[in-house]
Design a protein around this motif. Structure first.
Motif, PDB file in Angstrom:
ATOM      1  N   ALA A  83       0.856  -1.192   0.000  1.00  0.00           N
ATOM      2  CA  ALA A  83       0.000   0.000   0.000  1.00  0.00           C
ATOM      3  C   ALA A  83       0.884   1.229   0.000  1.00  0.00           C
ATOM      4  CB  ALA A  83      -0.929   0.006   1.212  1.00  0.00           C
ATOM      5  N   PHE A  84       0.356   2.313  -0.534  1.00  0.00           N
ATOM      6  CA  PHE A  84       1.092   3.578  -0.586  1.00  0.00           C
ATOM      7  C   PHE A  84       0.685   4.409   0.620  1.00  0.00           C
ATOM      8  CE2 PHE A  84       1.612   8.001  -1.952  1.00  0.00           C
ATOM      9  CZ  PHE A  84       2.943   7.971  -2.330  1.00  0.00           C
ATOM     10  N   ASP A  85       1.601   4.502   1.603  1.00  0.00           N
ATOM     11  CA  ASP A  85       1.327   5.226   2.845  1.00  0.00           C
ATOM     12  C   ASP A  85       2.577   6.015   3.228  1.00  0.00           C
ATOM     13  OD1 ASP A  85       0.373   6.226   5.158  1.00  0.00           O
ATOM     14  OD2 ASP A  85       0.006   4.291   6.147  1.00  0.00           O
ATOM     15  N   PRO A  86       2.732   7.265   2.736  1.00  0.00           N
ATOM     16  CA  PRO A  86       3.944   8.046   3.031  1.00  0.00           C
ATOM     17  C   PRO A  86       4.115   8.343   4.513  1.00  0.00           C
ATOM     18  CG  PRO A  86       2.734   8.997   1.183  1.00  0.00           C
ATOM     19  CD  PRO A  86       1.845   7.962   1.805  1.00  0.00           C
ATOM     20  N   GLU A  87       3.025   8.459   5.276  1.00  0.00           N
ATOM     21  CA  GLU A  87       3.165   8.755   6.699  1.00  0.00           C
ATOM     22  C   GLU A  87       3.859   7.615   7.441  1.00  0.00           C
ATOM     23  OE1 GLU A  87      -0.637   9.680   8.256  1.00  0.00           O
ATOM     24  OE2 GLU A  87      -0.860  11.552   7.093  1.00  0.00           O
ATOM     25  N   LYS A  88       3.580   6.400   7.047  1.00  0.00           N
ATOM     26  CA  LYS A  88       4.241   5.244   7.661  1.00  0.00           C
ATOM     27  C   LYS A  88       5.512   4.833   6.920  1.00  0.00           C
ATOM     28  CE  LYS A  88      -0.012   3.278   9.576  1.00  0.00           C
ATOM     29  NZ  LYS A  88      -0.884   2.070   9.644  1.00  0.00           N
ATOM     30  N   GLY A  89       5.819   5.533   5.846  1.00  0.00           N
ATOM     31  CA  GLY A  89       7.027   5.220   5.086  1.00  0.00           C
ATOM     32  C   GLY A  89       6.910   4.017   4.192  1.00  0.00           C
ATOM     33  N   ASN A  90       5.690   3.654   3.798  1.00  0.00           N
ATOM     34  CA  ASN A  90       5.468   2.475   2.962  1.00  0.00           C
ATOM     35  C   ASN A  90       5.261   2.924   1.511  1.00  0.00           C
ATOM     36  OD1 ASN A  90       4.916  -0.016   1.943  1.00  0.00           O
ATOM     37  ND2 ASN A  90       3.066  -0.390   3.149  1.00  0.00           N
ATOM     38  N   PHE A  91       6.149   2.499   0.632  1.00  0.00           N
ATOM     39  CA  PHE A  91       6.035   2.805  -0.795  1.00  0.00           C
ATOM     40  C   PHE A  91       6.021   1.523  -1.623  1.00  0.00           C
ATOM     41  CE2 PHE A  91       8.213   6.283   1.335  1.00  0.00           C
ATOM     42  CZ  PHE A  91       7.490   7.383   0.924  1.00  0.00           C
ATOM     43  N   ASN A  92       5.499   0.455  -1.029  1.00  0.00           N
ATOM     44  CA  ASN A  92       5.515  -0.855  -1.673  1.00  0.00           C
ATOM     45  C   ASN A  92       4.277  -1.018  -2.549  1.00  0.00           C
ATOM     46  OD1 ASN A  92       6.133  -3.440  -2.407  1.00  0.00           O
ATOM     47  ND2 ASN A  92       5.621  -4.374  -0.428  1.00  0.00           N
ATOM     48  N   THR A  93       4.294  -0.341  -3.683  1.00  0.00           N
ATOM     49  CA  THR A  93       3.242  -0.514  -4.688  1.00  0.00           C
ATOM     50  C   THR A  93       3.890  -0.909  -6.008  1.00  0.00           C
ATOM     51  OG1 THR A  93       3.331   1.821  -5.344  1.00  0.00           O
ATOM     52  CG2 THR A  93       1.784   1.214  -3.577  1.00  0.00           C
ATOM     53  N   LEU A  94       3.064  -1.394  -6.930  1.00  0.00           N
ATOM     54  CA  LEU A  94       3.588  -1.852  -8.210  1.00  0.00           C
ATOM     55  C   LEU A  94       4.244  -0.714  -8.981  1.00  0.00           C
ATOM     56  CD1 LEU A  94       3.897  -4.063 -10.341  1.00  0.00           C
ATOM     57  CD2 LEU A  94       1.606  -3.468 -11.189  1.00  0.00           C
ATOM     58  N   LEU A  95       3.624   0.461  -8.966  1.00  0.00           N
ATOM     59  CA  LEU A  95       4.180   1.595  -9.690  1.00  0.00           C
ATOM     60  C   LEU A  95       5.514   2.044  -9.090  1.00  0.00           C
ATOM     61  CD1 LEU A  95       3.845   3.736 -11.895  1.00  0.00           C
ATOM     62  CD2 LEU A  95       2.585   5.141 -10.235  1.00  0.00           C
ATOM     63  N   CYS A  96       5.588   2.085  -7.779  1.00  0.00           N
ATOM     64  CA  CYS A  96       6.850   2.490  -7.135  1.00  0.00           C
ATOM     65  C   CYS A  96       7.951   1.472  -7.387  1.00  0.00           C
ATOM     66  CB  CYS A  96       6.626   2.679  -5.635  1.00  0.00           C
ATOM     67  SG  CYS A  96       5.578   4.083  -5.194  1.00  0.00           S
ATOM     68  N   ARG A  97       7.606   0.198  -7.339  1.00  0.00           N
ATOM     69  CA  ARG A  97       8.617  -0.830  -7.602  1.00  0.00           C
ATOM     70  C   ARG A  97       9.121  -0.751  -9.039  1.00  0.00           C
ATOM     71  NH1 ARG A  97       4.928  -4.205  -4.776  1.00  0.00           N
ATOM     72  NH2 ARG A  97       4.376  -5.222  -6.753  1.00  0.00           N
ATOM     73  N   LEU A  98       8.228  -0.525  -9.979  1.00  0.00           N
ATOM     74  CA  LEU A  98       8.637  -0.403 -11.376  1.00  0.00           C
ATOM     75  C   LEU A  98       9.535   0.818 -11.582  1.00  0.00           C
ATOM     76  CD1 LEU A  98       5.376  -1.363 -13.324  1.00  0.00           C
ATOM     77  CD2 LEU A  98       7.475  -2.712 -13.088  1.00  0.00           C
ATOM     78  N   CYS A  99       9.199   1.927 -10.946  1.00  0.00           N
ATOM     79  CA  CYS A  99      10.024   3.133 -11.072  1.00  0.00           C
ATOM     80  C   CYS A  99      11.413   2.921 -10.485  1.00  0.00           C
ATOM     81  CB  CYS A  99       9.325   4.308 -10.388  1.00  0.00           C
ATOM     82  SG  CYS A  99       7.829   4.870 -11.233  1.00  0.00           S
ATOM     83  N   MET A 100      11.470   2.252  -9.324  1.00  0.00           N
ATOM     84  CA  MET A 100      12.773   2.003  -8.708  1.00  0.00           C
ATOM     85  C   MET A 100      13.622   1.065  -9.559  1.00  0.00           C
ATOM     86  SD  MET A 100      11.968   1.787  -4.604  1.00  0.00           S
ATOM     87  CE  MET A 100      10.501   0.745  -4.746  1.00  0.00           C
ATOM     88  N   LEU A 101      13.007   0.005 -10.074  1.00  0.00           N
ATOM     89  CA  LEU A 101      13.750  -0.913 -10.929  1.00  0.00           C
ATOM     90  C   LEU A 101      14.192  -0.241 -12.224  1.00  0.00           C
ATOM     91  CD1 LEU A 101      11.852  -4.323 -10.569  1.00  0.00           C
ATOM     92  CD2 LEU A 101      14.177  -3.781  -9.847  1.00  0.00           C
ATOM     93  N   LEU A 102      13.323   0.593 -12.779  1.00  0.00           N
ATOM     94  CA  LEU A 102      13.676   1.302 -14.011  1.00  0.00           C
ATOM     95  C   LEU A 102      14.856   2.249 -13.790  1.00  0.00           C
ATOM     96  CD1 LEU A 102      12.977   1.881 -16.980  1.00  0.00           C
ATOM     97  CD2 LEU A 102      11.412   3.653 -16.157  1.00  0.00           C
ATOM     98  N   LEU A 103      14.873   2.918 -12.636  1.00  0.00           N
ATOM     99  CA  LEU A 103      15.971   3.829 -12.331  1.00  0.00           C
ATOM    100  C   LEU A 103      17.294   3.084 -12.195  1.00  0.00           C
ATOM    101  CD1 LEU A 103      17.018   6.662 -11.562  1.00  0.00           C
ATOM    102  CD2 LEU A 103      16.379   6.136  -9.195  1.00  0.00           C
ATOM    103  N   VAL A 104      17.280   1.972 -11.460  1.00  0.00           N
ATOM    104  CA  VAL A 104      18.511   1.204 -11.251  1.00  0.00           C
ATOM    105  C   VAL A 104      18.995   0.587 -12.565  1.00  0.00           C
ATOM    106  CG1 VAL A 104      19.525  -0.769 -10.059  1.00  0.00           C
ATOM    107  CG2 VAL A 104      17.970   0.744  -8.840  1.00  0.00           C
ATOM    108  N   CYS A 105      18.088  -0.010 -13.318  1.00  0.00           N
ATOM    109  CA  CYS A 105      18.484  -0.659 -14.571  1.00  0.00           C
ATOM    110  C   CYS A 105      18.970   0.356 -15.603  1.00  0.00           C
ATOM    111  CB  CYS A 105      17.307  -1.456 -15.137  1.00  0.00           C
ATOM    112  SG  CYS A 105      16.827  -2.871 -14.121  1.00  0.00           S
ATOM    113  N   ALA A 106      18.312   1.516 -15.668  1.00  0.00           N
ATOM    114  CA  ALA A 106      18.738   2.546 -16.622  1.00  0.00           C
ATOM    115  C   ALA A 106      20.129   3.068 -16.269  1.00  0.00           C
ATOM    116  CB  ALA A 106      17.731   3.691 -16.644  1.00  0.00           C
ATOM    117  N   ALA A 107      20.392   3.271 -14.981  1.00  0.00           N
ATOM    118  CA  ALA A 107      21.714   3.756 -14.563  1.00  0.00           C
ATOM    119  C   ALA A 107      22.798   2.732 -14.873  1.00  0.00           C
ATOM    120  CB  ALA A 107      21.705   4.081 -13.075  1.00  0.00           C
ATOM    121  N   GLN A 108      22.525   1.449 -14.603  1.00  0.00           N
ATOM    122  CA  GLN A 108      23.523   0.420 -14.877  1.00  0.00           C
ATOM    123  C   GLN A 108      23.735   0.232 -16.374  1.00  0.00           C
ATOM    124  OE1 GLN A 108      25.284  -0.739 -12.301  1.00  0.00           O
ATOM    125  NE2 GLN A 108      23.965   0.638 -11.126  1.00  0.00           N
TER     126      GLN A 108
END
Length: 433
Positions: free
Chosen positions: A278-303
């Protein structure tokens, strides 16, 4: 740089004054904060600059442990350690790099790259040792599942949070150092690229509560970068020393593979199997499909970008190497004369007249200046070498008189002078050294 004795003074608060004394100015600001610790009125504010904020007591099995989370006050702490980093940067430059570069006598381009690699070698080495200690004591190496278990990792230990604050302070300090160090305009875009990449990845891991995964990835990245900049330092000292570059080239590809594997394993598979998606910034939870895809895209693009630059630089290096080898093959090798003949010619004047005179049927086109030169040379040589020069002189005089008119001298005398010179030349080759 700072701490250096200078004979030239600059106007107060001018551009050159700030550039040459920026470390001294930073030291004064740090000293003011440290003096604030001595008074009760300002101690609380001084601690805001020095110590990490947002500490929380978490109950444990035996006792309570203190953990930290991030917040806006971290910017004040980062600002303080930016000044600390500027001072350390000046100390390394003044007492280590400048003394080494004076002995190497580098050009301006190499001098700039030498200073850059020297600073990064010190930083990467200290960061690798510090990061390895944190990862080892926190138990992330022995338990890889801890990289994604219990996400979000909101509460951090003191050493983990302090490590991230110092990393952000270092890469933020690198931005004004481009101005203070008077980096060339051609080098600024390249340095801005990797500075921004480090800031984005470190801040992303810190703010998205992926601090555990970020520590492992930084450990791998810093180890490779340390090897690269160390290879550059050895290359500046000796341009024939490229063994460390070969080692770095082998480690670079393996590091990209490990980073991509860990990122996909932790983000793509580990976080995807967690229940609290669930997307809950107050609890620091960013474990959603969109956030995971963005993080993976950032790491893979940089590498992928780093790998593309690496392949491009290696291909260019190999192309230059093969061009140099092919150019050497096209150059014809000079004919090698016998060692005894080369030795005698190097110590006499036979090389001056050998080519136009020893060929039979060839007219020696010389002038009065050549005759005068040989006459003066005959008086400066030893007895053996004077014999040769005398033979050359006889032939030149006879040939010159024969060119003045067909009746001036008999052609037999010119041939006789040539034969006399040949006999003297062969006799000179047999004379003992």
């Amino acid at each position: 740089m700072a701490f250096r004795r200078r004979t030239k003074s600059y106007p107060l608060f001018s551009q050159e004054f700030v550039i040459h004394n920026h470390a001294d100015i930073g030291f004064c600001l740090v000293l003011c904060v440290l003096i604030g610790l001595m008074f009760e009125v300002t101690a609380k504010t001084a601690f805001l600059f020095i110590l990490p904020q947002y500490n929380v007591s978490v109950p444990a099995a035996d006792s309570e442990t203190v953990h930290y989370h991030y917040g806006p006050k971290d910017l004040v702490t980062i600002l303080f350690y930016i000044f600390i980093t500027i001072i350390l940067h000046a100390v390394v430059q003044e007492y280590i790099l400048d003394k080494i570069s004076k002995r190497l006598h580098l050009s301006k381009v190499k001098h700039s790259k030498f200073n850059e690699s020297g600073q990064l070698v010190v930083f990467h080495l200290s960061s690798v040792v510090w990061c390895f200690y944190v990862v080892l004591t926190e138990g992330y190496l022995t338990n890889p599942r801890s990289l994604w278990e219990d996400y979000p990792h909101v509460y951090l230990s003191f050493q983990v949070k302090f490590f991230y604050l110092c990393q952000l302070a270092y890469w933020l300090h690198a931005l004004p150092e481009l101005y203070f160090q008077k980096v060339r305009k051609e080098e600024i875009p390249r340095q801005l690229q990797y500075i921004c990449l480090y800031l984005v990845h470190i801040a992303g891991a810190y703010l998205l509560n992926l601090s555990r995964l970020g520590l492992i990835l930084l450990l791998l990245q810093y180890s490779t970068e340390f090897l690269f900049h160390m290879a550059r330092l050895f290359y500046f000292a000796d341009e024939n020393n490229e063994k460390l570059f070969n080692a770095w080239a082998a480690v670079f590809g393996v590091t990209r593979l490990f980073i991509l594997t860990l990122a996909v394993l932790a983000i793509g598979f580990g976080l995807a199997r967690m229940e609290n998606q669930a997307f809950d910034p107050e609890k620091g939870n960013f474990n959603t499909l969109l956030c995971r895809l963005c993080m993976l895209l950032l790491v893979c693009a940089a590498q992928a970008w780093l790998m593309w630059r690496f392949i491009h630089s290696q291909l260019r290096h190999w192309r230059e190497y093969w061009n140099e080898q092919s150019a050497k093959r096209r150059v014809p090798a000079a004919p090698r004369l016998p060692a005894r003949l080369v030795k005698r010619e190097s110590a006499s004047f036979t090389g001056l007249v050998q080519k136009p005179i020893l060929r039979e049927g060839c007219v020696a086109r010389t002038s009065t200046a050549s005759t005068t030169y040989l006459t003066e040379a005959a008086g400066q040589q030893s007895s053996k070498e004077s014999i040769l020069v005398t033979g050359c002189l006889i032939h030149l005089l006879l040939t010159q008189r024969s060119l003045q008119g067909p009746t001036t001298v008999s052609p037999h005398l010119s041939v006789l002078g040539l034969d006399y010179f040949k006999v003297l030349l062969y006799a000179e080759a047999e004379l003992p050294a």
